[in-house]
Scaffold this motif. Sequence first.
Motif, PDB file in Angstrom:
ATOM      1  N   LEU A  74       0.822  -1.203   0.000  1.00 49.48           N
ATOM      2  CA  LEU A  74       0.000   0.000   0.000  1.00 49.48           C
ATOM      3  C   LEU A  74       0.862   1.261   0.000  1.00 49.48           C
ATOM      4  O   LEU A  74       0.551   2.256  -0.656  1.00 49.48           O
ATOM      5  N   ILE A  75       1.968   1.178   0.739  1.00 49.79           N
ATOM      6  CA  ILE A  75       2.870   2.334   0.793  1.00 49.79           C
ATOM      7  C   ILE A  75       3.463   2.605  -0.591  1.00 49.79           C
ATOM      8  O   ILE A  75       3.541   3.751  -1.046  1.00 49.79           O
ATOM      9  N   ARG A  76       3.878   1.521  -1.276  1.00 56.67           N
ATOM     10  CA  ARG A  76       4.434   1.696  -2.629  1.00 56.67           C
ATOM     11  C   ARG A  76       3.408   2.298  -3.571  1.00 56.67           C
ATOM     12  O   ARG A  76       3.715   3.171  -4.391  1.00 56.67           O
ATOM     13  N   ARG A  77       2.170   1.836  -3.471  1.00 60.94           N
ATOM     14  CA  ARG A  77       1.116   2.386  -4.340  1.00 60.94           C
ATOM     15  C   ARG A  77       0.889   3.875  -4.057  1.00 60.94           C
ATOM     16  O   ARG A  77       0.728   4.681  -4.979  1.00 60.94           O
ATOM     17  N   ALA A  78       0.866   4.196  -2.752  1.00 55.42           N
ATOM     18  CA  ALA A  78       0.662   5.607  -2.382  1.00 55.42           C
ATOM     19  C   ALA A  78       1.821   6.460  -2.889  1.00 55.42           C
ATOM     20  O   ALA A  78       1.632   7.588  -3.393  1.00 55.42           O
ATOM     21  N   ALA A  79       3.049   5.935  -2.778  1.00 52.09           N
ATOM     22  CA  ALA A  79       4.214   6.687  -3.251  1.00 52.09           C
ATOM     23  C   ALA A  79       4.168   6.867  -4.766  1.00 52.09           C
ATOM     24  O   ALA A  79       4.496   7.946  -5.292  1.00 52.09           O
ATOM     25  N   ALA A  80       3.746   5.823  -5.494  1.00 52.38           N
ATOM     26  CA  ALA A  80       3.644   5.933  -6.959  1.00 52.38           C
ATOM     27  C   ALA A  80       2.594   6.975  -7.338  1.00 52.38           C
ATOM     28  O   ALA A  80       2.802   7.780  -8.273  1.00 52.38           O
ATOM     29  N   GLU A  81       1.468   6.962  -6.610  1.00 56.78           N
ATOM     30  CA  GLU A  81       0.420   7.956  -6.893  1.00 56.78           C
ATOM     31  C   GLU A  81       0.918   9.359  -6.589  1.00 56.78           C
ATOM     32  O   GLU A  81       0.676  10.317  -7.344  1.00 56.78           O
ATOM     33  N   ALA A  82       1.675   9.494  -5.482  1.00 55.58           N
ATOM     34  CA  ALA A  82       2.212  10.810  -5.126  1.00 55.58           C
ATOM     35  C   ALA A  82       3.205  11.287  -6.188  1.00 55.58           C
ATOM     36  O   ALA A  82       3.206  12.464  -6.582  1.00 55.58           O
ATOM     37  N   GLU A  83       4.046  10.361  -6.653  1.00 55.34           N
ATOM     38  CA  GLU A  83       5.010  10.724  -7.693  1.00 55.34           C
ATOM     39  C   GLU A  83       4.307  11.161  -8.972  1.00 55.34           C
ATOM     40  O   GLU A  83       4.685  12.145  -9.609  1.00 55.34           O
ATOM     41  N   ARG A  84       3.244  10.453  -9.347  1.00 57.62           N
ATOM     42  CA  ARG A  84       2.487  10.826 -10.543  1.00 57.62           C
ATOM     43  C   ARG A  84       1.900  12.232 -10.400  1.00 57.62           C
ATOM     44  O   ARG A  84       1.970  13.065 -11.303  1.00 57.62           O
ATOM     45  N   ARG A  85       1.343  12.480  -9.215  1.00 57.23           N
ATOM     46  CA  ARG A  85       0.746  13.798  -8.988  1.00 57.23           C
ATOM     47  C   ARG A  85       1.809  14.908  -8.945  1.00 57.23           C
ATOM     48  O   ARG A  85       1.571  16.018  -9.392  1.00 57.23           O
ATOM     49  N   LEU A  86       2.984  14.559  -8.392  1.00 56.13           N
ATOM     50  CA  LEU A  86       4.062  15.558  -8.373  1.00 56.13           C
ATOM     51  C   LEU A  86       4.508  15.918  -9.793  1.00 56.13           C
ATOM     52  O   LEU A  86       4.786  17.075 -10.099  1.00 56.13           O
ATOM     53  N   ARG A  87       4.603  14.927 -10.643  1.00 58.34           N
ATOM     54  CA  ARG A  87       4.974  15.209 -12.032  1.00 58.34           C
ATOM     55  C   ARG A  87       3.926  16.097 -12.703  1.00 58.34           C
ATOM     56  O   ARG A  87       4.269  17.014 -13.462  1.00 58.34           O
ATOM     57  N   ALA A  88       2.656  15.732 -12.430  1.00 59.84           N
ATOM     58  CA  ALA A  88       1.598  16.575 -12.999  1.00 59.84           C
ATOM     59  C   ALA A  88       1.702  17.983 -12.431  1.00 59.84           C
ATOM     60  O   ALA A  88       1.534  18.994 -13.148  1.00 59.84           O
ATOM     61  N   GLY A  89       2.038  18.084 -11.149  1.00 55.38           N
ATOM     62  CA  GLY A  89       2.190  19.386 -10.508  1.00 55.38           C
ATOM     63  C   GLY A  89       3.405  20.136 -11.036  1.00 55.38           C
ATOM     64  O   GLY A  89       3.388  21.371 -11.180  1.00 55.38           O
ATOM     65  N   ASP A 149       3.126  14.462   1.979  1.00 58.73           N
ATOM     66  CA  ASP A 149       4.134  14.362   3.036  1.00 58.73           C
ATOM     67  C   ASP A 149       3.536  13.752   4.302  1.00 58.73           C
ATOM     68  O   ASP A 149       4.156  12.909   4.959  1.00 58.73           O
ATOM     69  N   ARG A 150       2.331  14.231   4.641  1.00 61.43           N
ATOM     70  CA  ARG A 150       1.668  13.658   5.823  1.00 61.43           C
ATOM     71  C   ARG A 150       1.410  12.159   5.639  1.00 61.43           C
ATOM     72  O   ARG A 150       1.603  11.362   6.551  1.00 61.43           O
ATOM     73  N   LEU A 151       0.937  11.777   4.418  1.00 60.49           N
ATOM     74  CA  LEU A 151       0.688  10.353   4.142  1.00 60.49           C
ATOM     75  C   LEU A 151       1.977   9.543   4.242  1.00 60.49           C
ATOM     76  O   LEU A 151       1.989   8.433   4.794  1.00 60.49           O
ATOM     77  N   GLU A 152       3.072  10.070   3.735  1.00 57.77           N
ATOM     78  CA  GLU A 152       4.345   9.347   3.822  1.00 57.77           C
ATOM     79  C   GLU A 152       4.791   9.191   5.264  1.00 57.77           C
ATOM     80  O   GLU A 152       5.286   8.138   5.672  1.00 57.77           O
ATOM     81  N   ARG A 153       4.613  10.283   6.065  1.00 55.51           N
ATOM     82  CA  ARG A 153       4.982  10.179   7.486  1.00 55.51           C
ATOM     83  C   ARG A 153       4.120   9.120   8.191  1.00 55.51           C
ATOM     84  O   ARG A 153       4.620   8.321   8.976  1.00 55.51           O
ATOM     85  N   ARG A 154       2.816   9.132   7.899  1.00 58.46           N
ATOM     86  CA  ARG A 154       1.930   8.115   8.507  1.00 58.46           C
ATOM     87  C   ARG A 154       2.319   6.708   8.057  1.00 58.46           C
ATOM     88  O   ARG A 154       2.319   5.769   8.853  1.00 58.46           O
ATOM     89  N   ALA A 155       2.639   6.578   6.766  1.00 56.99           N
ATOM     90  CA  ALA A 155       3.044   5.267   6.260  1.00 56.99           C
ATOM     91  C   ALA A 155       4.320   4.802   6.952  1.00 56.99           C
ATOM     92  O   ALA A 155       4.467   3.622   7.315  1.00 56.99           O
ATOM     93  N   ASP A 156       5.268   5.749   7.150  1.00 55.66           N
ATOM     94  CA  ASP A 156       6.501   5.378   7.867  1.00 55.66           C
ATOM     95  C   ASP A 156       6.193   4.972   9.302  1.00 55.66           C
ATOM     96  O   ASP A 156       6.770   4.013   9.832  1.00 55.66           O
ATOM     97  N   GLU A 157       5.282   5.701   9.961  1.00 59.00           N
ATOM     98  CA  GLU A 157       4.898   5.345  11.333  1.00 59.00           C
ATOM     99  C   GLU A 157       4.253   3.953  11.373  1.00 59.00           C
ATOM    100  O   GLU A 157       4.568   3.142  12.248  1.00 59.00           O
ATOM    101  N   HIS A 158       3.357   3.713  10.417  1.00 60.99           N
ATOM    102  CA  HIS A 158       2.720   2.387  10.356  1.00 60.99           C
ATOM    103  C   HIS A 158       3.761   1.308  10.108  1.00 60.99           C
ATOM    104  O   HIS A 158       3.690   0.217  10.696  1.00 60.99           O
ATOM    105  N   ASP A 159       4.719   1.592   9.236  1.00 62.95           N
ATOM    106  CA  ASP A 159       5.765   0.610   8.956  1.00 62.95           C
ATOM    107  C   ASP A 159       6.570   0.315  10.212  1.00 62.95           C
ATOM    108  O   ASP A 159       6.858  -0.852  10.511  1.00 62.95           O
TER     109      ASP A 159
END
Length: 191
Positions: free
Chosen positions: A8-23, A53-63
Amino acid sequence: MTVLFPVLIRRAAAEAERRLRAGAGLLAAIAGEPDRTDRDALRRLLAQEARIDRLERRADEHDRELRALRADLDSLIAQLNERLLPRLDERIHEAERDLTTLATGLVRTGRETAAQRSGLETVENRLSELRGKLTRMEQRAGLWRDLQANIARMGDDIDSLRSRLPARHPSAPPAGPAAIGDPQPLTGTDA
């Protein structure tokens, strides 16, 4: 233990990367012509970055939490193995000893039963032989009783025949063949 959170973390990171490129593409367009709509888009992009960033921090905490949970589970499994496996081995050995003792007892009982059955068959054969001998002895005893009864009757017949014959004196001459055929006078015992 399979944990699905890294996927799930990898999927979220891929989605974030896609959105960053669009941004990033949107930022390049905004840098060229700063208008109000582009500024709103830039604000939205910055908000999304903060959210990512918040999602990544939460994902790291969950990990980290999952890794701690995994370490706790591994520790618990190790403790259970240390406590249960030696006793389990002892119980298995006890069960094997009990089964061996039971199997040995059954084999011994089987042998004893076979020996007793053989002895019982021998006794039954001997008993049937003795019954046959007893039957033959009873038959012989019956024949002997019949013989004794016949001899007793014959003795009675001989006694009655003697009583019919006239008493002879020892000085009287023996009766000849003609005297035997002569009729004898009847006495009171003949009637």
